[in-house]
Write a protein that holds these residues in place. Structure first.
Motif, PDB file in Angstrom:
ATOM      1  N   TRP A 303     -24.440   0.637  10.105  1.00  0.00           N
ATOM      2  CA  TRP A 303     -25.556   0.239   9.964  1.00  0.00           C
ATOM      3  C   TRP A 303     -26.432   0.343   9.233  1.00  0.00           C
ATOM      4  O   TRP A 303     -26.904  -0.130   8.562  1.00  0.00           O
ATOM      5  CB  TRP A 303     -25.872   0.238  11.844  1.00  0.00           C
ATOM      6  N   LEU A 304     -27.206   1.507   8.829  1.00  0.00           N
ATOM      7  CA  LEU A 304     -28.014   2.386   7.877  1.00  0.00           C
ATOM      8  C   LEU A 304     -27.284   1.951   6.644  1.00  0.00           C
ATOM      9  O   LEU A 304     -28.642   1.638   5.677  1.00  0.00           O
ATOM     10  CB  LEU A 304     -29.037   3.598   8.403  1.00  0.00           C
ATOM     11  N   ARG A 305     -26.419   1.801   6.772  1.00  0.00           N
ATOM     12  CA  ARG A 305     -25.702   2.154   5.406  1.00  0.00           C
ATOM     13  C   ARG A 305     -25.830   0.767   5.045  1.00  0.00           C
ATOM     14  O   ARG A 305     -26.198   0.257   3.746  1.00  0.00           O
ATOM     15  CB  ARG A 305     -24.098   2.491   4.911  1.00  0.00           C
ATOM     16  N   ASN A 306     -25.649  -0.287   5.910  1.00  0.00           N
ATOM     17  CA  ASN A 306     -25.363  -2.200   5.230  1.00  0.00           C
ATOM     18  C   ASN A 306     -26.651  -2.315   4.791  1.00  0.00           C
ATOM     19  O   ASN A 306     -26.771  -2.553   3.824  1.00  0.00           O
ATOM     20  CB  ASN A 306     -24.386  -2.550   6.695  1.00  0.00           C
ATOM     21  N   VAL A 307     -27.176  -2.367   5.934  1.00  0.00           N
ATOM     22  CA  VAL A 307     -28.937  -2.635   5.344  1.00  0.00           C
ATOM     23  C   VAL A 307     -29.725  -1.396   4.270  1.00  0.00           C
ATOM     24  O   VAL A 307     -30.222  -2.204   4.249  1.00  0.00           O
ATOM     25  CB  VAL A 307     -29.835  -1.467   6.706  1.00  0.00           C
ATOM     26  N   ALA A 308     -28.746  -0.941   4.012  1.00  0.00           N
ATOM     27  CA  ALA A 308     -29.821   0.290   3.103  1.00  0.00           C
ATOM     28  C   ALA A 308     -29.107  -0.899   2.103  1.00  0.00           C
ATOM     29  O   ALA A 308     -29.986  -0.857   1.102  1.00  0.00           O
ATOM     30  CB  ALA A 308     -29.674   2.013   2.843  1.00  0.00           C
ATOM     31  N   VAL A 309     -28.224  -1.566   1.476  1.00  0.00           N
ATOM     32  CA  VAL A 309     -27.670  -1.686   0.676  1.00  0.00           C
ATOM     33  C   VAL A 309     -27.874  -3.323   0.408  1.00  0.00           C
ATOM     34  O   VAL A 309     -28.674  -3.297  -1.062  1.00  0.00           O
ATOM     35  CB  VAL A 309     -25.794  -1.381  -0.229  1.00  0.00           C
ATOM     36  N   ALA A 310     -28.602  -3.322   1.313  1.00  0.00           N
ATOM     37  CA  ALA A 310     -29.219  -5.142   1.578  1.00  0.00           C
ATOM     38  C   ALA A 310     -30.490  -4.650   1.007  1.00  0.00           C
ATOM     39  O   ALA A 310     -31.199  -5.513   0.536  1.00  0.00           O
ATOM     40  CB  ALA A 310     -28.838  -5.659   2.843  1.00  0.00           C
ATOM     41  N   LEU A 311     -30.712  -3.664   1.429  1.00  0.00           N
ATOM     42  CA  LEU A 311     -32.389  -3.230   0.965  1.00  0.00           C
ATOM     43  C   LEU A 311     -32.589  -3.530  -0.575  1.00  0.00           C
ATOM     44  O   LEU A 311     -33.353  -3.533  -1.272  1.00  0.00           O
ATOM     45  CB  LEU A 311     -33.082  -2.333   1.517  1.00  0.00           C
ATOM     46  N   GLY A 312     -31.753  -3.225  -1.392  1.00  0.00           N
ATOM     47  CA  GLY A 312     -31.604  -1.738  -2.340  1.00  0.00           C
ATOM     48  C   GLY A 312     -31.624  -3.284  -3.195  1.00  0.00           C
ATOM     49  O   GLY A 312     -31.986  -3.634  -4.909  1.00  0.00           O
ATOM     50  N   ASN A 313     -30.669  -4.351  -3.152  1.00  0.00           N
ATOM     51  CA  ASN A 313     -30.858  -5.922  -3.736  1.00  0.00           C
ATOM     52  C   ASN A 313     -31.914  -6.354  -3.218  1.00  0.00           C
ATOM     53  O   ASN A 313     -31.981  -7.332  -4.120  1.00  0.00           O
ATOM     54  CB  ASN A 313     -29.588  -7.000  -2.673  1.00  0.00           C
ATOM     55  N   ALA A 314     -32.389  -6.598  -2.080  1.00  0.00           N
ATOM     56  CA  ALA A 314     -33.577  -7.025  -1.963  1.00  0.00           C
ATOM     57  C   ALA A 314     -35.323  -6.727  -2.633  1.00  0.00           C
ATOM     58  O   ALA A 314     -35.574  -6.956  -3.727  1.00  0.00           O
ATOM     59  CB  ALA A 314     -34.128  -7.116  -0.718  1.00  0.00           C
ATOM     60  N   LEU A 315     -34.955  -4.872  -2.897  1.00  0.00           N
ATOM     61  CA  LEU A 315     -35.992  -4.928  -3.936  1.00  0.00           C
ATOM     62  C   LEU A 315     -35.804  -5.215  -5.327  1.00  0.00           C
ATOM     63  O   LEU A 315     -36.012  -5.343  -6.028  1.00  0.00           O
ATOM     64  CB  LEU A 315     -35.875  -3.231  -4.214  1.00  0.00           C
ATOM     65  N   ARG A 316     -34.652  -5.175  -5.712  1.00  0.00           N
ATOM     66  CA  ARG A 316     -34.236  -5.486  -7.305  1.00  0.00           C
ATOM     67  C   ARG A 316     -34.576  -6.961  -8.036  1.00  0.00           C
ATOM     68  O   ARG A 316     -35.428  -7.393  -8.721  1.00  0.00           O
ATOM     69  CB  ARG A 316     -32.496  -5.691  -7.425  1.00  0.00           C
ATOM     70  N   ALA A 317     -34.088  -7.848  -6.229  1.00  0.00           N
ATOM     71  CA  ALA A 317     -34.691  -9.166  -6.624  1.00  0.00           C
ATOM     72  C   ALA A 317     -36.057  -9.736  -6.596  1.00  0.00           C
ATOM     73  O   ALA A 317     -36.359  -9.865  -7.311  1.00  0.00           O
ATOM     74  CB  ALA A 317     -34.056 -10.245  -5.677  1.00  0.00           C
ATOM     75  N   ALA A 318     -37.352  -8.118  -5.714  1.00  0.00           N
ATOM     76  CA  ALA A 318     -37.974  -8.575  -5.673  1.00  0.00           C
ATOM     77  C   ALA A 318     -39.520  -7.775  -7.183  1.00  0.00           C
ATOM     78  O   ALA A 318     -39.839  -8.652  -7.722  1.00  0.00           O
ATOM     79  CB  ALA A 318     -39.168  -7.824  -4.748  1.00  0.00           C
ATOM     80  N   THR A 319     -38.567  -7.269  -7.764  1.00  0.00           N
ATOM     81  CA  THR A 319     -39.120  -6.813  -8.281  1.00  0.00           C
ATOM     82  C   THR A 319     -38.643  -7.075 -10.136  1.00  0.00           C
ATOM     83  O   THR A 319     -39.521  -7.340 -10.975  1.00  0.00           O
ATOM     84  CB  THR A 319     -38.237  -4.890  -9.287  1.00  0.00           C
ATOM     85  N   GLN A 320     -38.006  -8.227  -9.581  1.00  0.00           N
ATOM     86  CA  GLN A 320     -37.576  -9.235 -10.909  1.00  0.00           C
ATOM     87  C   GLN A 320     -38.021 -10.433 -11.336  1.00  0.00           C
ATOM     88  O   GLN A 320     -38.102 -11.419 -12.068  1.00  0.00           O
ATOM     89  CB  GLN A 320     -35.931  -9.431 -10.909  1.00  0.00           C
ATOM     90  N   GLY A 321     -38.953 -11.231  -9.214  1.00  0.00           N
ATOM     91  CA  GLY A 321     -39.298 -12.183  -9.191  1.00  0.00           C
ATOM     92  C   GLY A 321     -40.418 -12.020  -8.967  1.00  0.00           C
ATOM     93  O   GLY A 321     -40.317 -11.428  -7.852  1.00  0.00           O
ATOM     94  N   SER A 322     -41.072 -13.253  -8.303  1.00  0.00           N
ATOM     95  CA  SER A 322     -41.979 -13.460  -7.256  1.00  0.00           C
ATOM     96  C   SER A 322     -41.687 -15.152  -6.455  1.00  0.00           C
ATOM     97  O   SER A 322     -42.464 -15.341  -5.750  1.00  0.00           O
ATOM     98  CB  SER A 322     -43.389 -13.508  -8.232  1.00  0.00           C
TER      99      SER A 322
END
Length: 362
Positions: A303-322
């Motif tokens: 569960w933590l593995r899966n959420v970590a991947v999603a957090l990484g994708n969210a972090l990339r999206a957040a740093t690329q736009g607003s």
């Protein structure tokens, strides 16, 4: 029997024969190409899946059943429909997406108990008979049996499609030792549509009716126990348990039926939740929130593995736009840093990868 089945919450009952020899070459080729990935049990059972009488000696007919699982409170008349509502979650990277079927009670328990009740009802009518019930719990070619017994046809995504119910339903079987009239199969109605193939985030549907499970997000987040291949992680977006994309885009699912049972109602905490909140669950919380549901089977570590991947994708999206719904960069990073030293090497690996996405996207 149809009336008894409906009283138990099933949508349709069919009957298939046990000669599935025509399906054996395709099954053997699929296994030979390794498309089953880590699901070693599929290879170990070999062609027994296509031979019901070998799995349960004495079987001469298979009763098939389907049960709708769309949650009862699904907004059927949402402005753009329930499918658009679900697809809209993909535009909110900081929100975790759990596959619709997994938001309620574990379907294995629900269907198995009701299939047994149906068997008991049949026995009360015709007398004792040999039987065994299955719900995705043994080497059974469920989709093949369902399509042969008139439950629907195989879509290009390999799932069974029904003109009156789309594909949002579970399948179950009763292997019986008495000969029953077989149901007539239905003709395919996909036409030239390739929407399911086109939308697949990881291109797991490598050809019509051929799925490479090793690339499927449902497989990666549920069946796969080890590290998720790095090249596939960015493609997973915010899907943390399963993936419904090929079903959400399917035109036939505008006819998907809402379940008549409360078992598949969405549980609080599994839909529309922020990833940072889900990542904060300790094991006790995870077990409590997933009690009686299918998610518990993957365990807290995955569960933590899966959420970590999603957090990484969210972090990339957040740093690329607003864009609205992208999430707060600092909150995402803080959540990941909170488990950077996790006791699990699997979790640590995925957290490190996730944190690097913020650097790359800055």
């Amino acid at each position: 029997m149809q009336e008894w089945a409906r009283e138990l919450g099933f949508s349709q009952i069919g009957v298939a024969g046990v000669d599935l020899s025509a399906a054996e070459p395709g099954l053997a080729a699929w296994l030979a190409q390794g498309f089953h990935g880590d699901m070693h049990y599929m290879a170990s059972h070999g062609l027994k899946r296509a031979r019901p009488a070998e799995l349960v000696p004495g079987t001469v007919s298979v009763i098939t059943a389907r049960m709708d699982y769309l949650p009862r409170h699904t907004p059927e008349r949402a402005p753009d429909g329930w499918q658009a509502l679900e697809l809209g979650r993909l535009a909110r990277p900081a929100e975790g997406i759990v596959s619709i079927y997994a938001r309620g009670r574990d379907y294995h328990k629900v269907l198995r108990a009701r299939l047994q009740k149906l068997s008991d009802r049949i026995a009360a009518e015709v007398g004792p008979f040999g039987h065994r019930v299955f719900t995705d719990s043994a080497p059974v070619l469920e989709a093949e049996l369902a399509s042969r017994s008139g439950q629907g046809w195989r879509g290009r995504h390999t799932l069974v499609l029904n003109r009156e119910a789309g594909s949002m339903f579970f399948l179950g079987e009763i292997y019986v030792d008495m000969a029953l009239p077989e149901s007539a199969p239905v003709t395919p109605h996909c036409g030239s549509c390739t929407a399911c193939i086109d939308i697949c985030p990881t291109q797991a549907i490598i050809a019509p009716h051929r799925l490479d499970a090793r690339r499927c997000i449902s497989y990666l987040t549920i069946e796969h126990a080890g590290p998720i291949p790095q090249e596939l992680r960015p493609l997973m977006g915010n899907r943390i348990y399963g993936c419904d994309d090929c079903q959400l885009i399917c035109p036939w699912n505008k006819f998907a039926q809402v379940s008549r049972l409360p078992d598949f109602d969405e549980r609080n905490g599994l839909a529309g939740q922020q990833l940072v909140h889900l990542f904060a669950w300790d094991e006790a919380t995870f077990l409590r929130m997933t009690e009686g549901g299918p998610i518990r089977r993957i365990g807290h570590e995955r569960w933590l593995r899966n959420v970590a991947v999603a957090l990484g994708n969210a972090l990339r999206a957040a740093t690329q736009g607003s864009a609205e719904g992208m999430g707060d960069v600092q909150a995402l990073r803080a959540a990941l840093h909170s488990r950077a030293g996790d006791e699990s090497a699997l979790v640590r690996d995925h957290v490190a990868w996730a944190l690097a996405q913020g650097v790359q996207g800055a």
